[in-house]
Scaffold this motif. Structure first.
Motif, PDB file in Angstrom:
ATOM      1  N   ARG A   3      48.473 -30.581 -25.303  1.00 38.68           N
ATOM      2  CA  ARG A   3      47.930 -29.775 -26.392  1.00 38.68           C
ATOM      3  C   ARG A   3      48.795 -29.961 -27.616  1.00 38.68           C
ATOM      4  O   ARG A   3      50.007 -29.977 -27.525  1.00 38.68           O
ATOM      5  CB  ARG A   3      47.936 -28.297 -26.010  1.00 38.68           C
ATOM      6  CG  ARG A   3      46.607 -27.836 -25.545  1.00 38.68           C
ATOM      7  CD  ARG A   3      46.690 -26.399 -25.132  1.00 38.68           C
ATOM      8  NE  ARG A   3      47.783 -26.182 -24.211  1.00 38.68           N
ATOM      9  CZ  ARG A   3      48.642 -25.168 -24.334  1.00 38.68           C
ATOM     10  NH1 ARG A   3      48.550 -24.325 -25.318  1.00 38.68           N
ATOM     11  NH2 ARG A   3      49.594 -25.008 -23.452  1.00 38.68           N
ATOM     12  N   PHE A   5      50.235 -28.443 -30.998  1.00 39.30           N
ATOM     13  CA  PHE A   5      50.414 -27.128 -31.586  1.00 39.30           C
ATOM     14  C   PHE A   5      50.349 -27.158 -33.119  1.00 39.30           C
ATOM     15  O   PHE A   5      50.553 -26.166 -33.771  1.00 39.30           O
ATOM     16  CB  PHE A   5      51.755 -26.541 -31.150  1.00 39.30           C
ATOM     17  CG  PHE A   5      51.767 -26.126 -29.718  1.00 39.30           C
ATOM     18  CD1 PHE A   5      50.842 -25.210 -29.255  1.00 39.30           C
ATOM     19  CD2 PHE A   5      52.708 -26.622 -28.835  1.00 39.30           C
ATOM     20  CE1 PHE A   5      50.853 -24.792 -27.937  1.00 39.30           C
ATOM     21  CE2 PHE A   5      52.729 -26.207 -27.522  1.00 39.30           C
ATOM     22  CZ  PHE A   5      51.804 -25.296 -27.071  1.00 39.30           C
ATOM     23  N   ASP A  50      48.508 -15.623 -24.724  1.00 47.24           N
ATOM     24  CA  ASP A  50      49.422 -14.998 -23.763  1.00 47.24           C
ATOM     25  C   ASP A  50      49.822 -13.551 -24.093  1.00 47.24           C
ATOM     26  O   ASP A  50      50.189 -13.261 -25.231  1.00 47.24           O
ATOM     27  CB  ASP A  50      50.746 -15.768 -23.704  1.00 47.24           C
ATOM     28  CG  ASP A  50      50.572 -17.263 -23.606  1.00 47.24           C
ATOM     29  OD1 ASP A  50      49.438 -17.744 -23.538  1.00 47.24           O
ATOM     30  OD2 ASP A  50      51.603 -17.957 -23.608  1.00 47.24           O
ATOM     31  N   TRP A  74      42.937 -20.630 -32.079  1.00 45.22           N
ATOM     32  CA  TRP A  74      44.401 -20.667 -32.008  1.00 45.22           C
ATOM     33  C   TRP A  74      44.991 -21.260 -33.286  1.00 45.22           C
ATOM     34  O   TRP A  74      44.430 -22.211 -33.848  1.00 45.22           O
ATOM     35  CB  TRP A  74      44.824 -21.511 -30.795  1.00 45.22           C
ATOM     36  CG  TRP A  74      46.300 -21.464 -30.550  1.00 45.22           C
ATOM     37  CD1 TRP A  74      46.959 -20.557 -29.782  1.00 45.22           C
ATOM     38  CD2 TRP A  74      47.290 -22.345 -31.093  1.00 45.22           C
ATOM     39  NE1 TRP A  74      48.310 -20.807 -29.821  1.00 45.22           N
ATOM     40  CE2 TRP A  74      48.544 -21.896 -30.615  1.00 45.22           C
ATOM     41  CE3 TRP A  74      47.263 -23.447 -31.948  1.00 45.22           C
ATOM     42  CZ2 TRP A  74      49.744 -22.522 -30.943  1.00 45.22           C
ATOM     43  CZ3 TRP A  74      48.461 -24.069 -32.280  1.00 45.22           C
ATOM     44  CH2 TRP A  74      49.681 -23.615 -31.772  1.00 45.22           C
ATOM     45  N   PHE A 106      56.011 -17.902 -30.848  1.00 48.53           N
ATOM     46  CA  PHE A 106      55.402 -18.234 -29.566  1.00 48.53           C
ATOM     47  C   PHE A 106      55.791 -17.187 -28.511  1.00 48.53           C
ATOM     48  O   PHE A 106      56.416 -16.179 -28.801  1.00 48.53           O
ATOM     49  CB  PHE A 106      55.861 -19.632 -29.129  1.00 48.53           C
ATOM     50  CG  PHE A 106      54.947 -20.749 -29.595  1.00 48.53           C
ATOM     51  CD1 PHE A 106      54.096 -20.587 -30.670  1.00 48.53           C
ATOM     52  CD2 PHE A 106      54.950 -21.979 -28.939  1.00 48.53           C
ATOM     53  CE1 PHE A 106      53.253 -21.621 -31.093  1.00 48.53           C
ATOM     54  CE2 PHE A 106      54.121 -23.024 -29.338  1.00 48.53           C
ATOM     55  CZ  PHE A 106      53.269 -22.838 -30.417  1.00 48.53           C
ATOM     56  N   ARG A 180      60.379 -23.583 -24.143  1.00 50.25           N
ATOM     57  CA  ARG A 180      59.834 -22.325 -24.683  1.00 50.25           C
ATOM     58  C   ARG A 180      59.608 -21.232 -23.630  1.00 50.25           C
ATOM     59  O   ARG A 180      59.832 -21.426 -22.456  1.00 50.25           O
ATOM     60  CB  ARG A 180      58.516 -22.604 -25.406  1.00 50.25           C
ATOM     61  CG  ARG A 180      57.440 -23.242 -24.545  1.00 50.25           C
ATOM     62  CD  ARG A 180      56.167 -23.443 -25.368  1.00 50.25           C
ATOM     63  NE  ARG A 180      55.125 -24.077 -24.588  1.00 50.25           N
ATOM     64  CZ  ARG A 180      54.970 -25.389 -24.485  1.00 50.25           C
ATOM     65  NH1 ARG A 180      55.791 -26.225 -25.122  1.00 50.25           N
ATOM     66  NH2 ARG A 180      53.993 -25.878 -23.748  1.00 50.25           N
ATOM     67  N   ASP A 181      59.127 -20.105 -24.136  1.00 49.18           N
ATOM     68  CA  ASP A 181      58.657 -18.948 -23.368  1.00 49.18           C
ATOM     69  C   ASP A 181      59.784 -18.223 -22.622  1.00 49.18           C
ATOM     70  O   ASP A 181      59.712 -18.018 -21.403  1.00 49.18           O
ATOM     71  CB  ASP A 181      57.543 -19.360 -22.383  1.00 49.18           C
ATOM     72  CG  ASP A 181      56.421 -20.129 -23.064  1.00 49.18           C
ATOM     73  OD1 ASP A 181      56.297 -20.002 -24.297  1.00 49.18           O
ATOM     74  OD2 ASP A 181      55.683 -20.851 -22.383  1.00 49.18           O
ATOM     75  N   GLU A 232      54.909 -23.559 -17.995  1.00 51.87           N
ATOM     76  CA  GLU A 232      55.053 -22.644 -19.127  1.00 51.87           C
ATOM     77  C   GLU A 232      55.266 -21.226 -18.596  1.00 51.87           C
ATOM     78  O   GLU A 232      55.012 -20.935 -17.429  1.00 51.87           O
ATOM     79  CB  GLU A 232      53.773 -22.653 -19.985  1.00 51.87           C
ATOM     80  CG  GLU A 232      53.430 -24.013 -20.580  1.00 51.87           C
ATOM     81  CD  GLU A 232      52.193 -24.010 -21.469  1.00 51.87           C
ATOM     82  OE1 GLU A 232      52.241 -24.600 -22.547  1.00 51.87           O
ATOM     83  OE2 GLU A 232      51.162 -23.430 -21.081  1.00 51.87           O
ATOM     84  N   ALA A 294      49.255 -17.558 -17.984  1.00 53.42           N
ATOM     85  CA  ALA A 294      50.395 -17.111 -18.804  1.00 53.42           C
ATOM     86  C   ALA A 294      50.832 -15.695 -18.476  1.00 53.42           C
ATOM     87  O   ALA A 294      51.454 -15.028 -19.289  1.00 53.42           O
ATOM     88  CB  ALA A 294      50.074 -17.227 -20.301  1.00 53.42           C
ATOM     89  N   TRP A 314      42.887 -22.791 -21.014  1.00 57.18           N
ATOM     90  CA  TRP A 314      42.998 -23.653 -22.202  1.00 57.18           C
ATOM     91  C   TRP A 314      41.890 -24.693 -22.293  1.00 57.18           C
ATOM     92  O   TRP A 314      41.665 -25.272 -23.355  1.00 57.18           O
ATOM     93  CB  TRP A 314      44.381 -24.326 -22.239  1.00 57.18           C
ATOM     94  CG  TRP A 314      45.437 -23.422 -22.801  1.00 57.18           C
ATOM     95  CD1 TRP A 314      46.518 -22.931 -22.142  1.00 57.18           C
ATOM     96  CD2 TRP A 314      45.499 -22.888 -24.128  1.00 57.18           C
ATOM     97  NE1 TRP A 314      47.253 -22.114 -22.973  1.00 57.18           N
ATOM     98  CE2 TRP A 314      46.655 -22.074 -24.206  1.00 57.18           C
ATOM     99  CE3 TRP A 314      44.697 -22.996 -25.264  1.00 57.18           C
ATOM    100  CZ2 TRP A 314      47.019 -21.391 -25.360  1.00 57.18           C
ATOM    101  CZ3 TRP A 314      45.067 -22.325 -26.417  1.00 57.18           C
ATOM    102  CH2 TRP A 314      46.214 -21.528 -26.462  1.00 57.18           C
TER     103      TRP A 314
HETATM  104  C1  FRU Z   1      50.877 -20.736 -22.990  1.00 58.51           C
HETATM  105  C2  FRU Z   1      51.465 -21.201 -24.302  1.00 58.51           C
HETATM  106  C3  FRU Z   1      52.963 -21.000 -24.340  1.00 58.51           C
HETATM  107  C4  FRU Z   1      53.255 -20.942 -25.806  1.00 58.51           C
HETATM  108  C5  FRU Z   1      52.042 -20.225 -26.337  1.00 58.51           C
HETATM  109  C6  FRU Z   1      51.585 -20.679 -27.696  1.00 58.51           C
HETATM  110  O1  FRU Z   1      49.534 -20.427 -23.062  1.00 58.51           O
HETATM  111  O2  FRU Z   1      51.163 -22.554 -24.548  1.00 58.51           O
HETATM  112  O3  FRU Z   1      53.692 -22.008 -23.664  1.00 58.51           O
HETATM  113  O4  FRU Z   1      54.425 -20.233 -26.077  1.00 58.51           O
HETATM  114  O5  FRU Z   1      50.996 -20.455 -25.409  1.00 58.51           O
HETATM  115  O6  FRU Z   1      50.588 -19.867 -28.196  1.00 58.51           O
END
Ligand code: FRU
Length: 510
Positions: A3, A5, A50, A74, A106, A180-181, A232, A294, A314
């Motif tokens: 994906r 971003f 998320d 998004w 994020f 991330r996350d 994630e 998520a 997604w």
């Molecule tokens: C999961 C995700 C996370 C990221 C967020 C971005 O759905 O891809 O890894 O932080 O969404 O919106």
């Protein structure tokens, strides 16, 4: 497939100019548009993905979420915010955290820093601290590798307003495109904070005395579990196992879920403050349906572990046919452990607070089901949202069919030969917005109990199946052109459903 971003900055400015007025228009809406979930959280308007930063503090459940406040697609992520005292009735709050020069906001988590380790607390007030990824889409577009960094913000008014830390980011990207996350928890034995962070094909653990200074402790994941896509949104939780502590690492995965696209796996194991270990060899899924992604748990809830996910995938999240808003969260669920033989599973059940929106059950007993048994006469015209509980004393094939006069139907059932639950949304209504949406999905039955219990929570455009006390869960969304208003039970050989409870659920928005 990766994906991207990236979103052009100009697009962001245009949406900020026009988006604000759109949001104002929707503020007075009754939250009852076609497909608008009535017992699930949605933002008043526009995009949600998320759930983030869930923290329980002073009797209030905070729910932050990935939000595009100016579009139903998004884009530049903000943290939206809502609060509740019962996990069902939500009050929408102003945007909590906005993008800045370091990046958009994020996914991440929030904690109550009761000992004021961060020093953010003032006059004895406990700071709530949010830890999140900042995503720099310009850096991503330029082909750099270090565009995701971890930052923090704090609130000293119990979550109402948030101040970003002046020295962000607190963890700098070491040169990984996926970094991330952050999900942070307190590790009491060593009096330190522990962060789980996703890094594409593994989880990294960091620790900190003060939420500002972090050191890397270890990694987990290489060659473990499902790797059909990027890892994630991790969450490291501890569960009570008959007085023993058992650690569970939740890892979201996209794509590569059990029925395609996004999915949530978990590992049961141990954690010593530095390293997570697990003897589990099989891949385990928290939910087998396509529409629970998520998900992570609330912090500061003691032994109770309350999970909530994003009720979408997604593969089609940006295309689902809703208008003013797009996507929703799952029901909040209590997670528990269940031993079967030598295996330990994580079960999910709707939180007991659901009782506050349930009306008196209509009880049907010993229903003889043959080819096509209309139970609408006994339940009255089926209306959504509702809950249907089934108890069956002899395991057999059966289907429960929700349908409308257009011939659209959603079929939920059990296939004895395959030992699988299934949900078939092939002809459930609008499906052509994405080629994989119209499909039948399956989930294993994980117990060999001689009796079966299934609970279905059916909202206007979603169903959540909890079977065998939450051992198997499936979450699916659907979009009929007219609401389903008929309910039939079907079986090849005639069978008996010992008990069916039909329970109307009250809308959380009224
Ligand atoms: C999961 C995700 C996370 C990221 C967020 C971005 O759905 O891809 O890894 O932080 O969404 O919106």
């Amino acid at each position: 497939m990766k994906r991207q971003f990236f979103l052009p900055a100009i697009c962001m400015v245009v949406m900020q100019l026009f988006g604000g007025s759109l949001l104002a228009q929707t503020n007075n809406k009754m939250m009852n548009e076609q497909y608008r979930p009535q017992v699930h959280f949605t933002p008043e308007a526009h995009w949600i993905n998320d759930p983030n930063g869930m923290v329980y503090y002073k009797g209030i459940y905070h729910l932050f979420f990935q939000h595009h406040p100016y579009s139903s697609i998004w884009g530049p992520m903000h943290w939206g915010h809502a609060i509740s005292t019962d996990l069902f009735h939500w009050k929408h709050e102003p945007i909590a955290i906005y993008p800045d020069s370091i990046g958009t906001i994020f996914s991440g988590s929030a904690v109550a820093d009761k000992n004021n380790t961060s020093g953010f607390g003032k006059n004895g007030r406990v700071p709530l601290v949010a830890i999140f990824t900042q995503h720099d889409s310009t850096g991503e577009k330029a082909g750099r590798d270090n565009f995701q960094n971890q930052s923090i913000a704090y609130s000293i008014d119990d979550g109402k307003t948030w101040i970003k830390y002046a020295e962000n980011p607190v963890i700098k990207n070491p040169g990984r495109r996926d970094f991330r996350d952050p999900k942070v928890r307190w590790y009491a034995p060593q009096k330190k904070w522990v962060m789980s962070l996703s890094a594409n094909d593994h989880i990294e653990f960091y620790s900190s005395p003060d939420l500002k200074n972090w050191i890397k402790e270890s990694e987990f994941g290489e060659g473990r579990g499902a790797h059909g896509g990027g890892w994630e949104c991790p969450d490291l939780i501890v569960q009570d196992d008959n007085g023993k502590q058992r650690w569970v690492l939740i890892v979201n995965l996209n794509p590569g879920g059990p029925n395609g696209g996004s999915g949530t796996q978990y590992f049961v194991g141990d954690f010593n403050g530095k390293t997570f270990t697990s003897n589990q060899t099989a891949t385990r899924w928290l939910d087998y349906g396509p529409d629970n992604y998520a998900g992570v748990t609330w912090s500061n809830t003691g032994k109770r572990k309350i999970f909530i996910g994003w009720m979408s995938n997604w593969i089609y999240a940006n295309q689902v046919p809703t208008e003013t808003w797009r996507n929703a969260t799952t029901l909040p669920r209590d997670l528990k452990l269940k031993h079967i033989g030598n295996d330990i599973f994580v079960t999910s059940q709707p939180v007991s607070e659901i009782a506050s929106i349930q009306s008196k059950p209509i009880l049907l007993q010993n229903i003889k089901v043959s080819k096509n048994t209309d139970i609408g006469k006994q339940t009255g015209k089926i209306k959504f949202p509702c809950r249907i509980n089934l108890s069956i004393n002899k395991i057999n094939n059966f289907s429960l069919v929700l349908s409308n006069e257009l011939g659209e139907q959603l079929v939920i059932g059990f296939d004895k030969k395959q030992n699988q639950y299934f949900i078939d949304r092939s002809i459930s209504g609008k499906t052509d917005f994405q080629k994989d949406f119209a499909a039948k999905h399956v989930a294993p039955r994980l117990t060999d109990n001689a009796t079966m219990k299934i609970s279905l929570i059916i909202d206007v455009s979603s169903v959540e199946l909890f079977a065998d006390n939450g051992l198997t869960a499936m979450t699916e969304i659907f979009f009929p052109n007219q609401p389903y208003n008929q309910i039939h039970l079907q079986a090849n050989d005639s069978i008996i459903i010992n008990k069916l409870e039909y329970i109307n659920l009250k809308s959380i928005w009224q």
